[in-house]
Design an enzyme around this catalytic site. Structure first.
Site, short mmCIF file in Angstrom:
data_model
loop_
_atom_site.label_atom_id
_atom_site.label_comp_id
_atom_site.label_asym_id
_atom_site.label_seq_id
_atom_site.Cartn_x
_atom_site.Cartn_y
_atom_site.Cartn_z
N LYS A 156 0.95 -1.17 0.10
CA LYS A 156 0.10 -0.11 0.02
C LYS A 156 0.89 1.19 0.14
O LYS A 156 1.89 1.52 0.76
CB LYS A 156 -0.91 -0.01 1.25
CG LYS A 156 -1.77 1.20 1.56
CD LYS A 156 -2.73 1.31 2.46
CE LYS A 156 -3.46 2.51 2.88
NZ LYS A 156 -4.37 2.40 3.75
N ASP A 204 -2.77 10.05 4.19
CA ASP A 204 -3.90 9.70 4.22
C ASP A 204 -4.74 10.58 5.24
O ASP A 204 -4.97 10.64 6.30
CB ASP A 204 -4.21 8.05 4.64
CG ASP A 204 -5.71 7.91 4.86
OD1 ASP A 204 -6.58 8.46 4.21
OD2 ASP A 204 -6.07 6.64 5.45
N LYS A 243 -10.24 12.68 8.41
CA LYS A 243 -9.72 12.12 9.76
C LYS A 243 -9.89 13.18 11.12
O LYS A 243 -9.46 14.14 10.44
CB LYS A 243 -8.47 11.51 9.70
CG LYS A 243 -8.36 10.36 8.87
CD LYS A 243 -6.95 9.61 9.10
CE LYS A 243 -6.91 8.36 8.32
NZ LYS A 243 -7.77 7.18 8.80
N ASP A 293 1.49 5.95 5.98
CA ASP A 293 0.26 4.96 5.36
C ASP A 293 0.78 4.47 4.19
O ASP A 293 0.11 3.69 3.25
CB ASP A 293 -1.01 5.80 5.24
CG ASP A 293 -2.34 4.79 4.94
OD1 ASP A 293 -2.31 4.00 5.78
OD2 ASP A 293 -3.18 5.28 4.51
N ASP A 309 -12.37 7.05 3.54
CA ASP A 309 -11.19 6.82 4.27
C ASP A 309 -10.73 5.74 4.21
O ASP A 309 -9.69 4.95 4.86
CB ASP A 309 -11.44 7.23 5.86
CG ASP A 309 -10.19 7.33 6.69
OD1 ASP A 309 -9.10 7.34 6.03
OD2 ASP A 309 -10.34 7.45 7.89
N GLU A 345 -9.66 3.94 1.77
CA GLU A 345 -8.84 4.23 0.51
C GLU A 345 -8.00 3.06 0.04
O GLU A 345 -7.63 2.73 -1.18
CB GLU A 345 -8.42 5.33 0.41
CG GLU A 345 -6.99 5.68 0.86
CD GLU A 345 -6.66 5.15 2.33
OE1 GLU A 345 -7.89 5.58 3.03
OE2 GLU A 345 -5.71 4.83 2.96
N ARG A 392 -7.78 -0.20 0.23
CA ARG A 392 -8.33 -1.37 -0.34
C ARG A 392 -8.61 -1.16 -1.76
O ARG A 392 -8.47 -1.86 -2.68
CB ARG A 392 -9.45 -1.86 0.30
CG ARG A 392 -10.59 -0.94 0.43
CD ARG A 392 -11.61 -1.67 1.49
NE ARG A 392 -11.06 -1.09 2.94
CZ ARG A 392 -11.79 -1.49 3.76
NH1 ARG A 392 -12.99 -2.23 3.97
NH2 ARG A 392 -11.14 -0.93 5.08
N1 BES Z 1 -4.85 4.06 6.79
C1 BES Z 1 -5.84 3.67 7.50
C2 BES Z 1 -5.65 2.64 8.44
C3 BES Z 1 -4.79 3.09 9.75
C4 BES Z 1 -5.30 3.15 11.04
C5 BES Z 1 -3.28 2.57 9.72
C6 BES Z 1 -4.41 3.29 12.16
C7 BES Z 1 -2.61 2.95 10.82
C8 BES Z 1 -3.06 3.17 11.92
C9 BES Z 1 -6.90 3.37 6.59
O1 BES Z 1 -6.97 3.92 5.38
C10 BES Z 1 -8.28 3.74 7.12
O2 BES Z 1 -8.52 4.94 7.57
N2 BES Z 1 -9.05 2.78 7.81
C11 BES Z 1 -10.45 3.01 8.38
C12 BES Z 1 -11.38 1.92 7.68
C13 BES Z 1 -12.96 2.56 7.99
C14 BES Z 1 -13.33 3.86 7.33
C15 BES Z 1 -13.66 1.38 7.18
C16 BES Z 1 -10.09 2.81 9.61
O3 BES Z 1 -9.56 1.63 9.97
O4 BES Z 1 -10.80 3.32 10.63
ZN ZN Z 2 -4.96 4.57 4.70
ZN ZN Z 3 -7.99 5.83 5.28
#
Ligand code: BES
Ligand code: ZN
Ligand code: ZN
Length: 503
Positions: free
Chosen positions: A253, A258, A265, A276, A336, A338, A340
């Site tokens: 990734k 992000d 966020k 990220d 968010d 994103e 995937r």
């Molecule tokens: N990059 C984040 C995941 C992340 C969270 C990485 C904390 C490192 C530390 C990812 O893109 C994300 O924001 N995921 C969301 C998904 C949700 C919106 C379904 C998450 O995990 O909150």
């Molecule tokens: Zn992310």
């Molecule tokens: Zn994200």
């Protein structure tokens, strides 16, 4: 310094002794040990400045019944602890005195344990210091030797491997720790070109936005649309010396930042999102190490779609339905989620290389961190043999990794109503698993419906997904006791590929 203090010859290397509870008395007068409360217990470190010696305890006894395969004597961690104890000193020259003698009761694989001990020392001595003044930097270049009795382990090959792993892990940590103003899609593609340009067995392909458009990577492009940098797909191929027997695809990734996108966020969660691109940072480190090691029969491909998830009038939105390169459509329900989306297109591209295995690494979900802590990697996959091979090396290398079965019960969570897929589950539970299930549609060509790909006999590729949202970036308590990028999993993945190469 006071003249009452005797000054030993400090130009000599500081001696490092490993000590167990049962050998304590051979190294230290017991009354001194008692005063210093040093028993030889795992992880204890004492510095005897006036003797220019450091002692590190190696006896691990559990207080409670446990089957945790990662709570074992970890010489990478011990090496780091030694250097941490010396961090604010000028000491930069070390001599390991008695490694095999103390380790022979703990491991059969002295050579590898010694290598990891050295690596841990060198890694703990590294920090990103390009934004602070020299006098505040704690970074050191260490000079480490071993005593005569341990010299047998220091072969040419061993030294090469140490150098390769150190270079790889340092590169991973540097790009993950560095700031998003420096690390972005444009700079990453330049860095990658530079890193592998002089390497005669490496091929670097940089695919620009118009090429991604031609390939129909609608999901990757949508995520990167609001950034001042264009999305870019980097593809590095390392060719082996001999005939190709194995082909491996690594995918990372590559969100260089992000912000969450329009689902921005809030509440402090944006902080640290420079990490990220940790999945691509990990794979970059692995490739760097491999490029210094010369594989015999394994061709390794690494690809990453580098994008920045930002906000402006061109941002992609919730309610949009994106068409991926595979032809499958995805309804966006949260901008968010994103990572995937970008992986969907890059995994599809990876299958077109027809590899034997696909491994991806991604800082994918907060859910994974909540489920298994910030220290562990979540491992999921669609192929038991590949899962087992990888879990075995993670355990051998003592890099905390948990196999999380991808329960089929949850599959309908990511299936859409007016689209093939949705980018978040219908229920909020087990977000790391629904994310893994989502990715599985892009490594199985039986799900693809883009006829122009010309796939005649679709294949389901053996695949493992590593959710490194927690393990890529830590506070304090990781193996290096460092704040920031960990470099975790570089060692294991390199080891896995070496093993594959020898099959
Ligand atoms: N990059 C984040 C995941 C992340 C969270 C990485 C904390 C490192 C530390 C990812 O893109 C994300 O924001 N995921 C969301 C998904 C949700 C919106 C379904 C998450 O995990 O909150
Ligand atoms: Zn992310
Ligand atoms: Zn994200």
């Amino acid at each position: 310094m006071s003249s009452l203090v005797q000054i030993p010859p400090y130009n000599e290397a500081t001696k490092v002794y490993l000590v167990s509870e049962s050998t304590l008395s051979q190294y230290l007068p017991l009354d001194l040990a008692k005063i210093l409360k040093f028993t030889g217990r795992y992880g204890q470190v004492i510095v005897l400045a006036e003797k220019n010696e450091v002692y590190v305890g190696v006896t691990l006894t559990r207080k409670i019944k446990s089957v945790d395969v990662f709570s074992t004597v970890n010489t990478y961690q011990l090496g780091a602890k030694v250097v941490r104890a010396l961090q604010s000193t000028e000491v930069s020259s070390l001599r390991v005195m008695n490694f095999a003698r103390e380790m022979q009761n703990i491991s059969q694989d002295i050579s590898r344990y010694l290598l990891n001990f050295m690596l841990g020392m060198h890694q703990a001595a590294w920090m990103l210091d390009s934004y602070i003044s020299k006098d505040r930097s704690l970074r050191k270049e260490l000079n480490i030797s071993v005593s005569i009795e341990d010299q047998v382990y220091i072969t040419d090959n061993w030294q090469k491997e140490l150098e390769a792993l150190h270079a790889g892990i340092t590169l991973t940590r540097r790009v993950v720790d560095d700031i998003p103003e420096e690390i972005h899609p444009e700079s990453m593609s330049e860095l990658i070109q530079k890193e592998f340009a002089s390497h005669k067995n490496a091929v670097v392909k940089i695919l620009q936005q118009y090429q991604l458009e031609q390939m129909g990577m609608g999901a990757l492009l949508a995520v990167g649309r609001a950034s001042r940098y264009n999305p870019v797909l980097t593809h590095v191929i390392l060719k082996p010396k001999g005939v190709v027997k194995h082909r491996l695809a690594l995918v990372g990734k590559g969100l260089t930042y992000d912000s969450g996108g329009l689902d921005v966020k809030v509440g402090g969660y944006m902080r640290t999102m420079k990490m990220d691109m940790g999945g691509s940072g990990l794979m970059l480190g692995v490739m760097k190490a491999l490029s210094m090691m010369n594989l015999e029969h394994t061709e390794v491909h690494w690809m990453t779609g580098f994008v920045e998830n930002m906000i402006d009038g061109s941002s992609y939105k919730s309610d949009d339905i994106l068409t991926t390169m595979s032809g499958q459509t995805i309804e966006v329900l949260n901008t968010d989620a994103e990572g995937r989306l970008t992986l969907a297109d890059v995994l599809t591209y990876a299958t077109l290389q027809d590899p034997d295995y696909i491994i991806d690494a991604a800082t994918l979900t907060g859910a994974c961190v909540r489920a298994i802590s910030e220290y562990a990697t979540g491992l999921m996959g669609n192929d038991q043999e590949l899962i087992d091979m990888l879990m075995e090396v993670f355990i051998e290398e003592q890099e905390n990794t948990v196999h999380i079965p991808m329960s089929e019960v949850l599959r309908n969570e990511v299936e859409g109503e007016i689209s093939d897929l949705r980018n978040i589950g219908k229920e909020p539970n087990a977000g790391h698993i629904t994310a893994g299930l989502f990715l599985s549609y892009f490594v199985d060509q039986n799900c693809f419906r883009n006829e122009s790909l010309g796939i005649k006999s679709p294949k389901a590729y053996p695949w493992v997904h590593l959710d490194i949202a927690g393990s890529a970036y830590n506070k304090q308590k990781n193996d290096l006791e460092a704040n920031g990028a960990t470099g975790q999993s570089v060692r294991s993945l390199v080891r896995f590929i070496q093993k594959l190469d020898q099959r």
